[in-house]
Design a protein around this motif. Structure first.
Motif, PDB file in Angstrom:
ATOM      1  N   ALA A  19       0.839  -1.208   0.000  1.00  0.00           N
ATOM      2  CA  ALA A  19       0.000   0.000   0.000  1.00  0.00           C
ATOM      3  C   ALA A  19       0.868   1.251   0.000  1.00  0.00           C
ATOM      4  CB  ALA A  19      -0.923  -0.006   1.219  1.00  0.00           C
ATOM      5  N   LEU A  20       2.002   1.203   0.696  1.00  0.00           N
ATOM      6  CA  LEU A  20       2.900   2.352   0.713  1.00  0.00           C
ATOM      7  C   LEU A  20       3.495   2.586  -0.672  1.00  0.00           C
ATOM      8  CD1 LEU A  20       4.337   4.532   2.427  1.00  0.00           C
ATOM      9  CD2 LEU A  20       6.206   2.892   2.740  1.00  0.00           C
ATOM     10  N   ASP A  21       3.864   1.519  -1.357  1.00  0.00           N
ATOM     11  CA  ASP A  21       4.406   1.655  -2.715  1.00  0.00           C
ATOM     12  C   ASP A  21       3.390   2.331  -3.634  1.00  0.00           C
ATOM     13  OD1 ASP A  21       6.801   0.479  -2.062  1.00  0.00           O
ATOM     14  OD2 ASP A  21       6.219  -1.523  -2.748  1.00  0.00           O
ATOM     15  N   ARG A  22       2.126   1.931  -3.540  1.00  0.00           N
ATOM     16  CA  ARG A  22       1.098   2.524  -4.392  1.00  0.00           C
ATOM     17  C   ARG A  22       0.896   4.003  -4.062  1.00  0.00           C
ATOM     18  NH1 ARG A  22      -1.284  -2.552  -3.373  1.00  0.00           N
ATOM     19  NH2 ARG A  22      -2.628  -1.696  -1.732  1.00  0.00           N
ATOM     20  N   ALA A  23       0.888   4.310  -2.756  1.00  0.00           N
ATOM     21  CA  ALA A  23       0.719   5.708  -2.351  1.00  0.00           C
ATOM     22  C   ALA A  23       1.899   6.549  -2.819  1.00  0.00           C
ATOM     23  CB  ALA A  23       0.568   5.795  -0.834  1.00  0.00           C
ATOM     24  N   ALA A  24       3.101   5.997  -2.701  1.00  0.00           N
ATOM     25  CA  ALA A  24       4.288   6.735  -3.125  1.00  0.00           C
ATOM     26  C   ALA A  24       4.231   7.032  -4.623  1.00  0.00           C
ATOM     27  CB  ALA A  24       5.541   5.951  -2.768  1.00  0.00           C
ATOM     28  N   GLU A  25       3.751   6.080  -5.414  1.00  0.00           N
ATOM     29  CA  GLU A  25       3.629   6.308  -6.860  1.00  0.00           C
ATOM     30  C   GLU A  25       2.635   7.422  -7.156  1.00  0.00           C
ATOM     31  OE1 GLU A  25       2.555   2.600  -8.600  1.00  0.00           O
ATOM     32  OE2 GLU A  25       4.454   1.606  -8.096  1.00  0.00           O
ATOM     33  N   LEU A  26       1.527   7.430  -6.433  1.00  0.00           N
ATOM     34  CA  LEU A  26       0.529   8.476  -6.632  1.00  0.00           C
ATOM     35  C   LEU A  26       1.084   9.844  -6.253  1.00  0.00           C
ATOM     36  CD1 LEU A  26      -2.669   6.668  -5.307  1.00  0.00           C
ATOM     37  CD2 LEU A  26      -2.257   7.435  -7.655  1.00  0.00           C
ATOM     38  N   ILE A  27       1.778   9.904  -5.117  1.00  0.00           N
ATOM     39  CA  ILE A  27       2.342  11.182  -4.671  1.00  0.00           C
ATOM     40  C   ILE A  27       3.367  11.673  -5.687  1.00  0.00           C
ATOM     41  CG2 ILE A  27       3.773  12.272  -2.893  1.00  0.00           C
ATOM     42  CD1 ILE A  27       2.356  10.388  -0.866  1.00  0.00           C
ATOM     43  N   ALA A  28       4.217  10.787  -6.149  1.00  0.00           N
ATOM     44  CA  ALA A  28       5.241  11.179  -7.121  1.00  0.00           C
ATOM     45  C   ALA A  28       4.626  11.674  -8.426  1.00  0.00           C
ATOM     46  CB  ALA A  28       6.177  10.000  -7.382  1.00  0.00           C
ATOM     47  N   SER A  29       3.460  11.142  -8.797  1.00  0.00           N
ATOM     48  CA  SER A  29       2.826  11.555 -10.047  1.00  0.00           C
ATOM     49  C   SER A  29       1.986  12.814  -9.893  1.00  0.00           C
ATOM     50  CB  SER A  29       1.944  10.415 -10.583  1.00  0.00           C
ATOM     51  OG  SER A  29       0.845  10.177  -9.709  1.00  0.00           O
ATOM     52  N   GLY A  30       1.794  13.289  -8.663  1.00  0.00           N
ATOM     53  CA  GLY A  30       1.023  14.501  -8.431  1.00  0.00           C
ATOM     54  C   GLY A  30       1.813  15.738  -8.822  1.00  0.00           C
ATOM     55  N   THR A  31       1.188  16.886  -8.644  1.00  0.00           N
ATOM     56  CA  THR A  31       1.832  18.150  -9.023  1.00  0.00           C
ATOM     57  C   THR A  31       1.792  19.126  -7.854  1.00  0.00           C
ATOM     58  OG1 THR A  31      -0.266  19.027  -9.884  1.00  0.00           O
ATOM     59  CG2 THR A  31       1.192  17.892 -11.440  1.00  0.00           C
ATOM     60  N   GLY A  32       2.781  20.019  -7.845  1.00  0.00           N
ATOM     61  CA  GLY A  32       2.804  21.082  -6.850  1.00  0.00           C
ATOM     62  C   GLY A  32       3.310  20.619  -5.492  1.00  0.00           C
ATOM     63  N   PRO A  33       3.155  21.478  -4.483  1.00  0.00           N
ATOM     64  CA  PRO A  33       3.663  21.163  -3.145  1.00  0.00           C
ATOM     65  C   PRO A  33       2.858  20.054  -2.477  1.00  0.00           C
ATOM     66  CG  PRO A  33       2.376  23.185  -3.083  1.00  0.00           C
ATOM     67  CD  PRO A  33       2.486  22.795  -4.523  1.00  0.00           C
ATOM     68  N   VAL A  34       3.433  19.495  -1.412  1.00  0.00           N
ATOM     69  CA  VAL A  34       2.803  18.400  -0.675  1.00  0.00           C
ATOM     70  C   VAL A  34       2.450  18.898   0.721  1.00  0.00           C
ATOM     71  CG1 VAL A  34       3.027  16.027   0.142  1.00  0.00           C
ATOM     72  CG2 VAL A  34       4.233  16.744  -1.939  1.00  0.00           C
TER      73      VAL A  34
END
Length: 418
Positions: free
Chosen positions: A25-40
């Motif tokens: 689940a962490l791997d999937r979340a990390a992929e989503l975060i990396a594909s997002g845009t702008g600040p976190v």
């Protein structure tokens, strides 16, 4: 409209995401975060007041195009903070973090291997703008006209399973941070303070990069902040308080319970009050104290007795001094009688900086640290020109924007005094 009339923000727009508690689940979340845009947007929840360990028990993240993610570090790294969040660290590489009161969250994030490259601190931005209230709730009310529930801020986040309403609360803490950053940036630019904020955020990022990856040891003099210590009249009493405090600290670390939940400060200080010139209390005196004979404290009787024996066997010459060794200047309230020149400088510079901060709509401590100002009044540089004052404050850590605003006036004031 007062707070009670505001609509309540009680659910994330996209619903509450599932808790991320497995490597997949962490791997999937990390992929989503990396594909997002702008600040976190990032927030953490700890168990302050419940556990000794200051680790994060939940990390909330939100990014445009990615959504919100609730990460359970304790499940992913059950042996303690370390390398369990490696994929998340990679996903955050090079991003700008939005934190509210960054210095509260950065230490536990660093323990998880998460360190900022760039930061936007919404609380600090509010301070630079001179907002009357800079908690996340009041700022959300001001900028979005909704009331943000904060009823779980002091909860025991080491609890498992986490209740559903706690997860709602956690997700909402990052729901509006990205939009809040945009509005604060606009206000900072309009107020001519965007450059100030940029320097402050760069400073915070440098601090974050240098934080340890482990829980730091307590300050050796921390025991002197024990509640009720001002009632302890003798050095022998201070010795007993010190030894009992450290015994409690050792127990708390061993069993991972907040020290105050084992024995409260007042119970420790009360025994110190009973000491004369020597520590002569017996184990029966210790265990006769309600603070030590009840609840959790009774489980650790041997620890308390060892601490008492340590205090009893300490030579009088080795008792702690009544006053802690002074680091830096003494408190300015004591200067008038013994340090008139220093007092005159303090009485000149402090009101001037308070006035300057008011003119700039800043809290005085954000314009210039009270400690820097005390040090300047106590031992000003030989060169009291603006350049000399600038160099003095730069050595203490003052940012360029702060020095630009204060050095000329401080130089003028100091040059007219001895």
């Amino acid at each position: 409209m007062n707070e009670s009339e505001l609509p309540v923000l009680n659910a994330p727009a996209e619903g509450v995401p599932p808790l991320i508690a497995t490597p997949d689940a962490l791997d999937r979340a990390a992929e989503l975060i990396a594909s997002g845009t702008g600040p976190v947007a990032i927030d953490t929840e700890r168990a302050h007041g419940y556990c000794y360990d200051t680790r994060a028990y939940l990390i909330q993240l939100r990014r445009e195009g990615s959504g919100t993610h609730l990460v359970d570090p304790a499940a992913l790294d059950p042996e303690g903070p370390g390398s369990g969040l490696g994929p998340l660290a990679e996903a955050l590489e090079g991003t700008e973090w939005i934190l509210h009161a960054a210095t509260q969250d950065m230490p536990c994030l660093a323990r998880e291997g998460l360190r900022p490259h760039r930061i936007f601190d919404s609380e600090l931005a509010g301070r630079l703008l001179g907002l009357p209230r800079v908690g996340l709730g009041p700022m959300v009310e001001q900028y979005f006209g909704v009331h943000l529930l904060k009823e779980h801020s002091a909860a025991d986040w080491s609890t498992r399973p986490l209740p559903a309403d706690w997860l709602v609360y956690a997700a909402l803490d990052v729901e509006l941070l990205i939009g809040l950053r945009e509005r604060l940036l606009a206000d900072l630019a309009e107020a001519g303070k965007a450059g100030w904020a940029r320097e402050e955020f760069e400073h915070l990022a440098r601090i974050g990069a240098e934080l340890p990856d482990h829980q730091p040891e307590p300050d050796p003099s921390r025991w002197r902040r024990t509640s009720g210590l001002h009632d302890v009249a003798t050095r022998a009493g201070l010795e007993l308080v010190k030894d009992l405090w450290w015994a409690r600290e050792t127990v708390a670390r061993r069993v991972d319970i907040a020290p105050g939940r084992i024995v409260n400060d007042r119970a420790i200080s009360a025994l110190g009050v009973r000491c004369g010139d020597r520590v002569t209390l017996e184990p029966a005196d210790l265990l006769g104290s309600s603070g030590f004979r009840r609840g959790r404290a009774r489980r650790y009787t041997e620890d308390w007795e060892r601490a008492l024996e340590r205090a009893r066997s300490t030579a009088e010459s080795d008792y702690p001094p009544r006053r802690a060794p002074q680091e830096g200047p003494p408190p300015p309230r004591s200067w008038d009688r013994h340090h008139p020149d220093e007092a005159a400088r303090w009485q000149a510079v402090r009101p001037a900086m308070n006035r300057r901060a008011e003119e700039l709509a800043l809290p005085p401590e954000n314009l210039i640290s009270p400690d820097w100002l005390r040090r300047l009044a106590w031992r000003p540089p030989v060169d009291r020109s603006p350049a000399g004052v600038d160099a003095f404050l730069a050595d203490l850590g003052a940012r360029q924007w702060q020095r630009n605003l204060v050095c000329g006036e401080l130089s003028r004031l100091l040059s007219g005094l001895r």
